[in-house]
Design a protein around this motif. Sequence first.
Motif, PDB file in Angstrom:
ATOM      1  N   ARG A 221       0.834  -1.212   0.000  1.00  0.00           N
ATOM      2  CA  ARG A 221       0.000   0.000   0.000  1.00  0.00           C
ATOM      3  C   ARG A 221       0.869   1.264   0.000  1.00  0.00           C
ATOM      4  O   ARG A 221       0.704   2.143  -0.849  1.00  0.00           O
ATOM      5  CB  ARG A 221      -0.929   0.004   1.225  1.00  0.00           C
ATOM      6  N   ASP A 225       1.422   4.283  -2.795  1.00  0.00           N
ATOM      7  CA  ASP A 225       0.973   5.647  -2.460  1.00  0.00           C
ATOM      8  C   ASP A 225       2.130   6.644  -2.521  1.00  0.00           C
ATOM      9  O   ASP A 225       1.978   7.767  -3.011  1.00  0.00           O
ATOM     10  CB  ASP A 225       0.385   5.685  -1.036  1.00  0.00           C
ATOM     11  N   ARG A 260       0.202  -2.232  -9.143  1.00  0.00           N
ATOM     12  CA  ARG A 260      -0.642  -1.117  -8.667  1.00  0.00           C
ATOM     13  C   ARG A 260      -0.340   0.163  -9.416  1.00  0.00           C
ATOM     14  O   ARG A 260      -1.204   1.010  -9.628  1.00  0.00           O
ATOM     15  CB  ARG A 260      -0.368  -0.861  -7.171  1.00  0.00           C
TER      16      ARG A 260
END
Length: 320
Positions: A221, A225, A260
């Motif tokens: 994550r 980000d 991602r």
Amino acid sequence: MSFCRITGTGGYLPGAPVSNHDLVARGIETSDEWIADRTGIRFRHFAAEHEHSSDLALNASRKALEMAGREASEVDLIIVATSTPDQVFPSTACLLQHKLGNRAATAFDVQAVCSGFVYALTIAEKFIRSGSHKCALVVGAEVFSRILDWNDRGTCVLFGDGAGAVVLEASSEPGILSSALHADGHYHDILSVPGQVCNGSVAGKPLLQMDGQAVFKFAVRVLGDTAVELMQAAELPMTALDWLVPHQANIRILQSTAKRLDMSMDKVITTVAEHGNTSAASVPLALDIAVRDGRIKRGQNVMLEGVGGGFTWGGVLLRF
Ligand code: UT7
């Protein structure tokens, strides 16, 4: 105010590579297949008993200084990122300064575990941009083999020892385009070495413990980000990134991050197969390898990213 850029990189891995098969031969209840499938790791290096983080740092620093064309005496700032310092104090940076024969630089350690190098690089950038310092040696150096629980096969197969270094100098051109540092101590216990020196002995367990799955999810994550945050801060599209040099913990974390970000793995520098996880050393070691083999070239946009205990995470976007 001046900018700053990396003028030299160096890396050092102690001893011969230790394979997954070698770990099995040493009696660890694991297999090459399990380690390679779950993590991508095939080899790691371990320091000899007499070698400390400052010794590994010295070797990496000499190579970085040589590439930069600088003498150790020209360095006015030394920052060592490590969670495995030689001693409680003095800092590993002061011990490195002594081994380099430098007696004038500002020297201190940074403790941000696997994010340590990006923390140290960002701090060095701020010193140089302020005008107070001109030539920094920024090092990530670790002997994680000293803090591994050899009875915990879920962690002891993941880590290795090593050091990476860069020389960062004042420059009229950027340099570092953006940086971001984060921490959330709420997650202090998913990756930790809870022991401490207390009244002449060690209190608590002085060995690494980890909730692997929680760390895995967190890492994917925040690496994603942070990459978006760094590109936005530099006002560049993700497609302008030439290379991602992330912390090397697990190839699956790197693949998930690339997915991602809709980025090809061809743009991701990976050393986890050969080095394992060397904590604060992993990013500068990977950077050095890709610089020396000619993949990372001058003028390219390169992103360095770290994530680790604390929890800490962050990154630096630079024009190499
Ligand atoms: O710098 C940041 C620090 N670390 C990381 O980023 C690591 C992040 N986490 C990971 O990379 C993964 O969570 C690990 C590689 C640590 C573990 O992979 P996993 O897929 O999460 O495995 P698991 O912990 O759920 O264990 C699965 C099985 C268990 O057996 P059972 O209960 O299913 O029978 C474990 O006992 O694998 C077993 N196992 C092993 N087997 C062989 C755990 N370690 C080993 C091992 N060899 N070394």
